[in-house]
Design an enzyme around this catalytic site. Sequence first.
Site, short mmCIF file in Angstrom:
data_model
loop_
_atom_site.label_atom_id
_atom_site.label_comp_id
_atom_site.label_asym_id
_atom_site.label_seq_id
_atom_site.Cartn_x
_atom_site.Cartn_y
_atom_site.Cartn_z
N SER A 1 0.86 -1.17 0.00
CA SER A 1 0.00 0.00 0.00
C SER A 1 0.91 1.22 0.00
O SER A 1 2.08 1.14 0.38
CB SER A 1 -0.93 0.00 1.22
OG SER A 1 -0.19 -0.18 2.42
N GLU B 1 1.35 5.56 0.80
CA GLU B 1 0.84 6.73 1.52
C GLU B 1 1.20 8.01 0.79
O GLU B 1 2.32 8.21 0.35
CB GLU B 1 1.41 6.78 2.94
CG GLU B 1 0.88 7.96 3.74
CD GLU B 1 1.26 7.89 5.21
OE1 GLU B 1 0.81 6.93 5.87
OE2 GLU B 1 1.99 8.77 5.69
N ASP C 1 -0.63 14.34 16.03
CA ASP C 1 0.41 15.08 16.75
C ASP C 1 -0.20 16.25 17.51
O ASP C 1 -1.22 16.81 17.09
CB ASP C 1 1.45 15.62 15.76
CG ASP C 1 2.21 14.51 15.05
OD1 ASP C 1 2.39 13.44 15.67
OD2 ASP C 1 2.60 14.72 13.89
N PHE D 1 13.79 14.24 10.72
CA PHE D 1 12.44 13.77 11.04
C PHE D 1 12.49 12.54 11.94
O PHE D 1 11.67 12.39 12.85
CB PHE D 1 11.67 13.46 9.76
CG PHE D 1 10.23 13.12 10.02
CD1 PHE D 1 9.31 14.11 10.33
CD2 PHE D 1 9.79 11.80 9.97
CE1 PHE D 1 7.98 13.81 10.58
CE2 PHE D 1 8.46 11.49 10.22
CZ PHE D 1 7.55 12.49 10.52
N HIS E 1 3.84 -1.23 3.59
CA HIS E 1 3.25 0.10 3.43
C HIS E 1 4.38 1.09 3.14
O HIS E 1 5.26 1.29 3.97
CB HIS E 1 2.51 0.51 4.71
CG HIS E 1 1.73 1.79 4.58
ND1 HIS E 1 0.58 1.88 3.83
CD2 HIS E 1 1.94 3.02 5.11
CE1 HIS E 1 0.10 3.12 3.91
NE2 HIS E 1 0.92 3.83 4.67
#
Length: 303
Positions: A20, A22, A114, A224, A274
């Site tokens: 999949s 994103e 978040d 990140f 994913h």
Amino acid sequence: MTDSLHRRSHEVAPSPITASFEFFPPNSDKMAETLWSTVERLAPLSPSFVSVTYGAGGSTRERTHKTVERILSQTELAPAAHLTCVGSPREYVDSIVADYWNLGVRHLVALRGDPLDGIGSRYVPHENGYAYASDLVAGVKKIADFDVSVSGYPEKHPESGSWQSEIDNLKRKVDAGADRIITQYFFDNDMFDAYLDRIAAAGIDIPVIPGILPIHNFEQTMVFSAKCGTSIPQWLARRFSGLANDPETRKLVGVSVACEQVMDLVDRGISDFHFYTMNRADLTYAICHMLGMGKRQSEELAA
């Protein structure tokens, strides 16, 4: 009868690996063009679904909704809309859930989200909202029979004080009705194995899909990762060392690293993944192609 070369049709067996993808909603016409080019490029890989992220406090609600709507109307892909409960009353969130169902969406990714002041700041539940992801999952399931995915953290969520609290929170989401777990990206497969062991020990038996991040920019990935609690192995840093000004080699290394990680996970019994595409098709497409995914036309082979 003389021997001669002849050609015959040969069907390539479908890959046992599924995936999949994103995406995040664009905030400009140029980014929208880039995203749609990415969607069209990756669509032939026949992903099990494609997810569209949702900004903190609903900051991208309209853009997320429009992106999901376009995927539904203009492709054969199955969209999964992200949904958070940060900074929003329950009635507002419920209206979004109902809107998605009426639009034809049948898969939601339910997240706490978040904190409004950013990763690292203190999370405060909305006084009239869903406090945590487990509450959101339960609320979604009461509204309609959605397929609901939730997040998992192979290295613990940055706010989790212990592994016990991490797994307890995950168990609450599963008990509330979650159908699958999609993990934060990671680079150490042994950590993922240990995570699966912890999940199994807690009696959690729904599918766990590992999140894979193809690295486009190593420096940005390091920044990140520090915020979200993903460790960067030294061997990975060495792979990208000296490539800050060499984007073409970075791409090759990024594809190689991700392929190695996924194939090692396949050897460990994992077959569904994913990919966090960052709205870019190049690395993800190359990786999936090398893994044998997607539609394959019959080949004419000499015999």
